[in-house]
Design a protein around this motif. Sequence first.
Motif, PDB file in Angstrom:
ATOM      1  N   ARG A  27     -16.566  67.691  22.497  1.00 50.29           N
ATOM      2  CA  ARG A  27     -16.066  67.452  21.135  1.00 50.29           C
ATOM      3  C   ARG A  27     -16.639  66.633  20.570  1.00 50.29           C
ATOM      4  N   ARG A  28     -17.186  67.507  19.215  1.00 47.59           N
ATOM      5  CA  ARG A  28     -17.324  66.429  18.246  1.00 47.59           C
ATOM      6  C   ARG A  28     -16.226  66.008  17.043  1.00 47.59           C
ATOM      7  N   ILE A  29     -15.614  65.109  16.982  1.00 46.06           N
ATOM      8  CA  ILE A  29     -14.502  64.681  16.608  1.00 46.06           C
ATOM      9  C   ILE A  29     -15.020  63.601  15.088  1.00 46.06           C
ATOM     10  N   PHE A  30     -13.716  63.716  14.501  1.00 40.91           N
ATOM     11  CA  PHE A  30     -13.816  62.192  13.481  1.00 40.91           C
ATOM     12  C   PHE A  30     -13.110  61.433  14.040  1.00 40.91           C
ATOM     13  N   LYS A  31     -13.154  59.876  13.750  1.00 38.24           N
ATOM     14  CA  LYS A  31     -12.032  58.651  13.974  1.00 38.24           C
ATOM     15  C   LYS A  31     -12.267  58.380  12.464  1.00 38.24           C
ATOM     16  N   GLU A  32     -10.844  57.690  12.466  1.00 39.61           N
ATOM     17  CA  GLU A  32     -10.727  56.598  11.516  1.00 39.61           C
ATOM     18  C   GLU A  32     -10.698  55.231  11.730  1.00 39.61           C
ATOM     19  N   THR A  33     -12.075  55.211  10.680  1.00 38.81           N
ATOM     20  CA  THR A  33     -12.106  53.031  11.278  1.00 38.81           C
ATOM     21  C   THR A  33     -11.879  52.790  10.275  1.00 38.81           C
ATOM     22  N   ASP A  34     -11.485  50.835  10.356  1.00 40.70           N
ATOM     23  CA  ASP A  34     -11.266  49.863   9.041  1.00 40.70           C
ATOM     24  C   ASP A  34     -12.136  50.065   8.758  1.00 40.70           C
ATOM     25  N   ILE A  35     -13.505  50.055   7.283  1.00 36.07           N
ATOM     26  CA  ILE A  35     -13.710  49.604   7.536  1.00 36.07           C
ATOM     27  C   ILE A  35     -13.527  47.762   6.318  1.00 36.07           C
ATOM     28  N   ARG A  36     -12.617  47.712   6.075  1.00 40.16           N
ATOM     29  CA  ARG A  36     -12.485  46.446   4.546  1.00 40.16           C
ATOM     30  C   ARG A  36     -12.932  45.530   6.157  1.00 40.16           C
ATOM     31  N   GLN A  37     -12.579  45.125   6.592  1.00 36.81           N
ATOM     32  CA  GLN A  37     -13.562  44.267   7.253  1.00 36.81           C
ATOM     33  C   GLN A  37     -14.964  44.362   7.353  1.00 36.81           C
ATOM     34  N   PHE A  38     -15.857  44.999   6.742  1.00 37.31           N
ATOM     35  CA  PHE A  38     -17.044  45.030   7.234  1.00 37.31           C
ATOM     36  C   PHE A  38     -17.549  44.389   5.318  1.00 37.31           C
ATOM     37  N   ILE A  39     -16.317  44.065   4.900  1.00 39.05           N
ATOM     38  CA  ILE A  39     -16.845  43.669   2.892  1.00 39.05           C
ATOM     39  C   ILE A  39     -16.563  42.466   3.291  1.00 39.05           C
ATOM     40  N   ASP A  40     -17.872  41.498   2.757  1.00 38.68           N
ATOM     41  CA  ASP A  40     -17.308  39.847   2.435  1.00 38.68           C
ATOM     42  C   ASP A  40     -16.979  39.512   1.284  1.00 38.68           C
ATOM     43  N   LYS A  41     -17.638  40.136  -0.113  1.00 38.45           N
ATOM     44  CA  LYS A  41     -17.147  39.768  -1.448  1.00 38.45           C
ATOM     45  C   LYS A  41     -17.829  41.300  -2.308  1.00 38.45           C
ATOM     46  N   TYR A  42     -17.339  41.357  -3.137  1.00 36.52           N
ATOM     47  CA  TYR A  42     -17.846  42.238  -4.391  1.00 36.52           C
ATOM     48  C   TYR A  42     -17.578  41.851  -6.039  1.00 36.52           C
ATOM     49  N   ASN A  43     -18.333  42.518  -6.799  1.00 37.45           N
ATOM     50  CA  ASN A  43     -18.038  42.755  -8.404  1.00 37.45           C
ATOM     51  C   ASN A  43     -18.028  44.423  -8.651  1.00 37.45           C
ATOM     52  N   ILE A  44     -17.186  44.112  -9.440  1.00 36.50           N
ATOM     53  CA  ILE A  44     -17.904  45.754 -10.020  1.00 36.50           C
ATOM     54  C   ILE A  44     -17.272  46.222 -11.758  1.00 36.50           C
ATOM     55  N   SER A  45     -17.978  46.919 -12.084  1.00 36.60           N
ATOM     56  CA  SER A  45     -17.405  47.118 -13.655  1.00 36.60           C
ATOM     57  C   SER A  45     -18.391  47.922 -13.895  1.00 36.60           C
ATOM     58  N   ILE A  46     -18.575  47.739 -15.653  1.00 29.83           N
ATOM     59  CA  ILE A  46     -18.702  49.198 -16.051  1.00 29.83           C
ATOM     60  C   ILE A  46     -20.298  49.132 -17.454  1.00 29.83           C
ATOM     61  N   ARG A  47     -21.182  49.582 -17.073  1.00 37.48           N
ATOM     62  CA  ARG A  47     -22.381  48.554 -17.960  1.00 37.48           C
ATOM     63  C   ARG A  47     -23.332  50.146 -17.928  1.00 37.48           C
ATOM     64  N   ASP A  48     -23.723  49.822 -19.564  1.00 38.83           N
ATOM     65  CA  ASP A  48     -24.930  51.362 -19.458  1.00 38.83           C
ATOM     66  C   ASP A  48     -24.246  52.657 -19.167  1.00 38.83           C
ATOM     67  N   ASN A  49     -23.766  53.204 -19.935  1.00 39.75           N
ATOM     68  CA  ASN A  49     -22.404  54.567 -19.164  1.00 39.75           C
ATOM     69  C   ASN A  49     -23.166  54.226 -17.231  1.00 39.75           C
ATOM     70  N   GLN A  50     -22.681  53.457 -16.724  1.00 41.39           N
ATOM     71  CA  GLN A  50     -22.310  53.892 -15.331  1.00 41.39           C
ATOM     72  C   GLN A  50     -21.691  52.730 -14.501  1.00 41.39           C
ATOM     73  N   ARG A 110     -21.615  42.887  -1.223  1.00 40.05           N
ATOM     74  CA  ARG A 110     -22.204  41.888   0.151  1.00 40.05           C
ATOM     75  C   ARG A 110     -21.384  42.870   1.083  1.00 40.05           C
ATOM     76  N   LEU A 111     -22.101  43.024   2.316  1.00 39.97           N
ATOM     77  CA  LEU A 111     -21.308  44.013   3.827  1.00 39.97           C
ATOM     78  C   LEU A 111     -22.164  43.002   4.517  1.00 39.97           C
ATOM     79  N   LEU A 112     -21.092  43.106   5.633  1.00 35.63           N
ATOM     80  CA  LEU A 112     -21.457  42.667   7.553  1.00 35.63           C
ATOM     81  C   LEU A 112     -22.407  43.864   7.628  1.00 35.63           C
ATOM     82  N   ALA A 113     -23.695  42.314   8.440  1.00 36.73           N
ATOM     83  CA  ALA A 113     -24.889  43.069   8.943  1.00 36.73           C
ATOM     84  C   ALA A 113     -25.663  42.595   9.890  1.00 36.73           C
ATOM     85  N   GLY A 114     -26.263  43.107  10.616  1.00 32.89           N
ATOM     86  CA  GLY A 114     -27.072  43.006  11.785  1.00 32.89           C
ATOM     87  C   GLY A 114     -26.329  43.780  13.129  1.00 32.89           C
TER      88      GLY A 114
END
Length: 221
Positions: free
Chosen positions: A147-170, A176-180
Amino acid sequence: MQEIRLRFSKTDTAKYISHLDINRAFQRAFSRAKIDLWYTEGFNPHPYMSFSLPLSLGVESLCENVDIRINEDIPMDEIKRRMNDALPMGIRIVDVYSDFMDCHEIAFSDYVYKFEFINNEEAFEKIKAVLEQDEILALKKGKKGKRRIFKETDIRQFIDKYNISIRDNQIVLNIRLLAGSEKNLNPSLLFDTIIRLIDMDFEYKSISRIRLLTKDLKEYR
């Protein structure tokens, strides 16, 4: 034999080309560009091509890499010119060089997400609240027996840093995400998780990978 790396961008409609088709597009382009690739030996010879950390469908990139081996001595700028004349629209060689890092040195990826909602201000606050959580649970596909199922996984640990803003109606999220090979977060999974958790329909979205970095935060080349 000479081993070289081609750095290329994948933008516009090319972001919808699968990795398998990207591979085929490069093989055809090398043939049209009359670049003599080195082939593997054995029962099923094929041209040596190695891609560094390929992306999922629908994600743009300014920093894709493919390593090849060629049987002739061609100037780097000549390879770049020939390939750009032969590649499909949306894929462009931005650099060619012979001194490069091993793909196992990749540790982080920098992305830019752009969202538009009917109410950007409300969405901004909700996205910010999700990213500030100590735990961000994503639903990843898995199997339990047949059976195919969905598993809950904490992805917060893969986020290193971020910045969020509103610019030009977006809403613009620089993250920055962990990769490799050891730890890697699919940028599309992060987007899907954010949309599911804020429970809002989006009008527009784009995801672009702009940089690959080593663990020492040096640009991967």
